[in-house]
Design a protein around this motif. Structure first.
Motif, PDB file in Angstrom:
ATOM      1  N   THR A  12       0.837  -1.201   0.000  1.00 17.34           N
ATOM      2  CA  THR A  12       0.000   0.000   0.000  1.00 17.34           C
ATOM      3  C   THR A  12       0.869   1.248   0.000  1.00 17.34           C
ATOM      4  OG1 THR A  12      -1.676  -1.214   1.228  1.00 17.34           O
ATOM      5  CG2 THR A  12      -1.860   1.172   1.214  1.00 17.34           C
ATOM      6  N   TYR A  13       1.927   1.241   0.767  1.00 19.27           N
ATOM      7  CA  TYR A  13       2.833   2.386   0.824  1.00 19.27           C
ATOM      8  C   TYR A  13       3.504   2.625  -0.531  1.00 19.27           C
ATOM      9  CZ  TYR A  13       6.717   5.365   2.144  1.00 19.27           C
ATOM     10  OH  TYR A  13       7.620   6.390   2.211  1.00 19.27           O
ATOM     11  N   SER A  14       3.998   1.566  -1.164  1.00 22.58           N
ATOM     12  CA  SER A  14       4.662   1.693  -2.459  1.00 22.58           C
ATOM     13  C   SER A  14       3.696   2.208  -3.520  1.00 22.58           C
ATOM     14  CB  SER A  14       5.223   0.346  -2.909  1.00 22.58           C
ATOM     15  OG  SER A  14       6.172  -0.121  -1.999  1.00 22.58           O
ATOM     16  N   ARG A  15       2.487   1.715  -3.496  1.00 21.92           N
ATOM     17  CA  ARG A  15       1.478   2.145  -4.458  1.00 21.92           C
ATOM     18  C   ARG A  15       1.139   3.629  -4.264  1.00 21.92           C
ATOM     19  NH1 ARG A  15      -3.202  -1.519  -3.730  1.00 21.92           N
ATOM     20  NH2 ARG A  15      -1.498  -2.972  -3.966  1.00 21.92           N
ATOM     21  N   THR A  16       1.013   4.061  -3.021  1.00 19.64           N
ATOM     22  CA  THR A  16       0.709   5.467  -2.728  1.00 19.64           C
ATOM     23  C   THR A  16       1.839   6.378  -3.171  1.00 19.64           C
ATOM     24  OG1 THR A  16      -0.589   4.750  -0.821  1.00 19.64           O
ATOM     25  CG2 THR A  16       0.032   7.058  -0.899  1.00 19.64           C
ATOM     26  N   VAL A  17       3.077   5.990  -2.906  1.00 21.91           N
ATOM     27  CA  VAL A  17       4.230   6.788  -3.316  1.00 21.91           C
ATOM     28  C   VAL A  17       4.304   6.868  -4.839  1.00 21.91           C
ATOM     29  CG1 VAL A  17       6.756   6.853  -3.339  1.00 21.91           C
ATOM     30  CG2 VAL A  17       5.535   6.381  -1.211  1.00 21.91           C
TER      31      VAL A  17
END
Length: 86
Positions: A12-17
């Motif tokens: 989720t963090y990688s996708r948001t970034v």
């Protein structure tokens, strides 16, 4: 450690970034190239005229192959029949 969910290539963090940086990059590209895009707009308007002529005249007589005089006569006959019924 034993995780109950399957490992994902995109957390989720990688996708948001990624989405945030892609949005910033698109905004910067649009800002830097606005002069080029605005310079093309008059030519797109000129190009739209013949395209609209080709695609929007299909309903007129002669282009579609329908007998519009017969359609008009049918509506006149229907109106006279309705007035006779009254």
């Amino acid at each position: 450690m034993n995780d109950n969910h399957s490992p994902s290539a995109w957390s989720t963090y990688s996708r948001t970034v990624f989405i945030a940086s892609a949005a910033i990059a698109l905004a910067l590209i649009a800002y830097e190239h606005r002069v080029h895009v605005l310079g093309i707009l008059p030519w797109l308007l000129i190009l739209a005229c013949p395209l609209m002529h080709l695609f929007m005249h299909h309903g007129h007589g002669g282009h579609s192959g329908h007998d519009h005089a017969g359609h008009a006569a049918g509506t006149i006959q229907q109106k006279t029949k309705e007035t006779n019924d009254v």
